[in-house]
Design an enzyme around this catalytic site. Structure first.
Site, PDB file in Angstrom:
ATOM      1  N   ASP A 161     -10.855  -8.508   6.978  1.00  0.00           N
ATOM      2  CA  ASP A 161     -12.866  -8.539   6.299  1.00  0.00           C
ATOM      3  C   ASP A 161     -13.475  -9.794   6.269  1.00  0.00           C
ATOM      4  O   ASP A 161     -15.050 -10.328   6.713  1.00  0.00           O
ATOM      5  CB  ASP A 161     -12.523  -8.572   5.025  1.00  0.00           C
ATOM      6  CG  ASP A 161     -12.858  -6.850   4.483  1.00  0.00           C
ATOM      7  OD1 ASP A 161     -12.809  -5.867   5.284  1.00  0.00           O
ATOM      8  OD2 ASP A 161     -13.252  -6.622   3.533  1.00  0.00           O
ATOM      9  N   LYS A 196       3.412 -15.186   2.025  1.00  0.00           N
ATOM     10  CA  LYS A 196       3.658 -16.307   0.697  1.00  0.00           C
ATOM     11  C   LYS A 196       4.829 -16.707   0.094  1.00  0.00           C
ATOM     12  O   LYS A 196       5.219 -16.270  -0.985  1.00  0.00           O
ATOM     13  CB  LYS A 196       2.923 -15.617  -0.381  1.00  0.00           C
ATOM     14  CG  LYS A 196       2.224 -15.824  -2.094  1.00  0.00           C
ATOM     15  CD  LYS A 196       1.316 -17.299  -1.840  1.00  0.00           C
ATOM     16  CE  LYS A 196       0.839 -17.792  -3.159  1.00  0.00           C
ATOM     17  NZ  LYS A 196       0.275 -18.952  -3.400  1.00  0.00           N
ATOM     18  N   ASP A 240      -5.470  -6.752   5.144  1.00  0.00           N
ATOM     19  CA  ASP A 240      -6.264  -6.188   5.353  1.00  0.00           C
ATOM     20  C   ASP A 240      -7.995  -7.403   4.682  1.00  0.00           C
ATOM     21  O   ASP A 240      -8.841  -7.598   5.479  1.00  0.00           O
ATOM     22  CB  ASP A 240      -5.934  -5.030   4.222  1.00  0.00           C
ATOM     23  CG  ASP A 240      -7.172  -4.095   3.762  1.00  0.00           C
ATOM     24  OD1 ASP A 240      -8.464  -4.611   4.561  1.00  0.00           O
ATOM     25  OD2 ASP A 240      -7.320  -3.584   2.573  1.00  0.00           O
ATOM     26  N   ASP A 245      -2.819 -18.586   1.045  1.00  0.00           N
ATOM     27  CA  ASP A 245      -3.812 -18.992   0.203  1.00  0.00           C
ATOM     28  C   ASP A 245      -4.903 -19.936   0.926  1.00  0.00           C
ATOM     29  O   ASP A 245      -5.387 -20.177   1.634  1.00  0.00           O
ATOM     30  CB  ASP A 245      -3.763 -19.263  -1.421  1.00  0.00           C
ATOM     31  CG  ASP A 245      -2.294 -20.259  -1.287  1.00  0.00           C
ATOM     32  OD1 ASP A 245      -1.895 -19.526  -0.413  1.00  0.00           O
ATOM     33  OD2 ASP A 245      -2.365 -20.351  -1.794  1.00  0.00           O
ATOM     34  N   TYR A 290       1.214  -0.986  -0.003  1.00  0.00           N
ATOM     35  CA  TYR A 290       0.095   0.282  -0.174  1.00  0.00           C
ATOM     36  C   TYR A 290       0.891   0.922  -0.150  1.00  0.00           C
ATOM     37  O   TYR A 290       0.273   2.315  -0.449  1.00  0.00           O
ATOM     38  CB  TYR A 290      -0.729   0.288   0.702  1.00  0.00           C
ATOM     39  CG  TYR A 290      -2.460  -1.066   1.308  1.00  0.00           C
ATOM     40  CD1 TYR A 290      -2.203  -1.876   0.012  1.00  0.00           C
ATOM     41  CD2 TYR A 290      -3.393  -1.094   1.400  1.00  0.00           C
ATOM     42  CE1 TYR A 290      -3.227  -2.990   0.147  1.00  0.00           C
ATOM     43  CE2 TYR A 290      -4.094  -2.116   1.710  1.00  0.00           C
ATOM     44  CZ  TYR A 290      -3.847  -2.909   1.014  1.00  0.00           C
ATOM     45  OH  TYR A 290      -5.443  -3.806   1.168  1.00  0.00           O
TER      46      TYR A 290
END
Ligand code: NAD
Length: 357
Positions: free
Chosen positions: A249, A189, A245, A221, A141
């Site tokens: 959610d 990852k 982030d 994942d 970001y």
């Protein structure tokens, strides 16, 4: 106690849920005899509409001077297609960087009585209690370079993490796990990304300093999958900005609604406290938003920025009692029968319990 709290209501449902949190803070201040000054400042689309940048200088100064900042949400479809500098979200990213709040604590717990309302079977989520520790001021970001090529036909961002950034967020995760059930799940990852290989290396090194805390690594994942197949296994989950982030959610889906998830961004001066959810333009201005995430963020503010642990606990108990009594905003009914209470109705119910506490 005497403290100044800068309130940034922002956009969409931000003002509605911020007012709910402000009411709760005012009641707690009165009941505990604290001198809390609440000031209000524009950010995001609200600032842009007034012809200012998304983080106006006056807002920046007020936040820097305050003991803590409580934000509603930013985001306004009207500004969705402009350049980054003119987008509401840019104001929030600048504020996080400005306050140097690198550690975003996102607790996700299953409130008793809401087990039937989520997307998983009640037995899978009963007693669920995890803390997502998201790195907040680095990674994809913020990485440079970013932008578009001169012909506009390609776009790029940079995912970059330096060793000290990973080390300090890992320390927050291990210290938190020590206060909880002693398990850290680090998300990366590392099978594909160089930043993730460094992430895994540094988190493992920090972990060696915490022999009392168990450390597990998960690819993002597979972590996303495990969160829906075996969510109760998680205690503290530590992740970079992007992965944290997204996973938080997902945690909203586990506990029933994004409207339940609070957050605390700490590590710098004071702290920035905000619901995990966004400005929800689809339900804004109708007094139907769930104020619990914002109210619980106010509780985190009292605990983390002002050291008022007892007051924070009183608010959390009032939320729990209100939900246990069966009050539901529309997002928590999810098709089930029963009448929904409004945002202000839910706030009234929490305030009433605080008055009796
Ligand atoms: P969102 O979180 O605003 O909404 C996602 C869904 O959850 C919507 O259906 C919404 O109605 C529902 N929802 C969210 N909060 C709720 C609440 N308190 N009560 C009941 N329902 C609630 O995410 P989005 O739709 O992806 O984004 C909308 C805008 O918010 C965008 O402009 C985005 O950039 C911005 N955003 C801001 C923040 C922030 O301010 N921290 C975070 C995420 C998204």
């Amino acid at each position: 106690m005497r403290a100044t709290i800068a309130l940034l209501p922002g956009d969409g449902i931000g003002p509605e849920v911020t007012e709910a949190a402000a009411r709760v803070l005012e009641v707690v201040a009165r009941r505990f005899d604290h001198d809390l000054t609440l000031t209000r400042h524009p950010i995001g689309g609200t600032a842009l509409r007034a012809g200012d940048p998304p983080l106006p200088d006056a807002t920046r100064a007020a936040c820097a001077a305050a003991d803590a900042v409580l934000l509603g949400a930013v985001g306004d479809p009207e500004f969705d297609h402009g350049p980054s500098a003119g987008r509401p979200e840019t104001g929030l990213l600048q504020l996080r960087k400005e306050l140097a709040v690198f550690a975003n604590l996102r607790p996700a717990r299953m409130w008793p009585g809401l087990e039937d309302g989520g997307s998983l079977k009640p037995d899978r989520v009963r007693g669920l209690d995890m803390l997502i520790v998201r790195e907040l001021t680095g990674g994809l970001y913020y990485g440079e370079p970013r932008g578009r090529t001169d012909d506009g036909q390609a776009a790029f961002n940079t995912m970059r993490y330096a060793r000290p950034e990973i080390e300090r967020i890992a320390v927050v995760a291990f210290e938190s796990a020590r206060q909880r059930r002693g398990l850290v799940t680090s998300v990366d990852k590392a099978n594909v990304l160089d930043t993730s290989r460094l992430w895994r290396e540094v988190v493992t090194e920090v972990g060696a300093r915490y022999p009392d805390v168990r450390l597990e690594h998960q690819y993002v994942d597979s972590c996303a999958l495990l969160m829906v197949t075996d969510p109760q296994k998680f205690d503290v989950v530590v992740a970079g900005n992007l992965f944290g982030d997204i996973l938080s959610d997902e945690a909203g889906g586990l506990v029933g609604s994004l409207g339940l998830l609070p957050s605390a961004s700490v590590g710098g001066r004071g702290g920035l406290f905000e619901p995990v959810h966004g400005s929800a333009p689809d339900i804004a201005g109708r007094d139907i938003a769930n104020p619990v995430a914002a109210i619980a963020s106010a509780a985190m503010l009292l605990r983390h920025a002002l050291g008022a642990d007892e007051e924070a606990g009183v608010i959390e108990r009032a939320i729990g009692d209100t939900l246990a009594a069966g009050l539901r905003t529309a997002d928590l009914l999810a098709g089930a029968s029963g009448a929904a209470v409004s945002c202000s109705g839910m706030t009234d119910a929490v305030v009433e319990r605080l008055e009796q506490a």
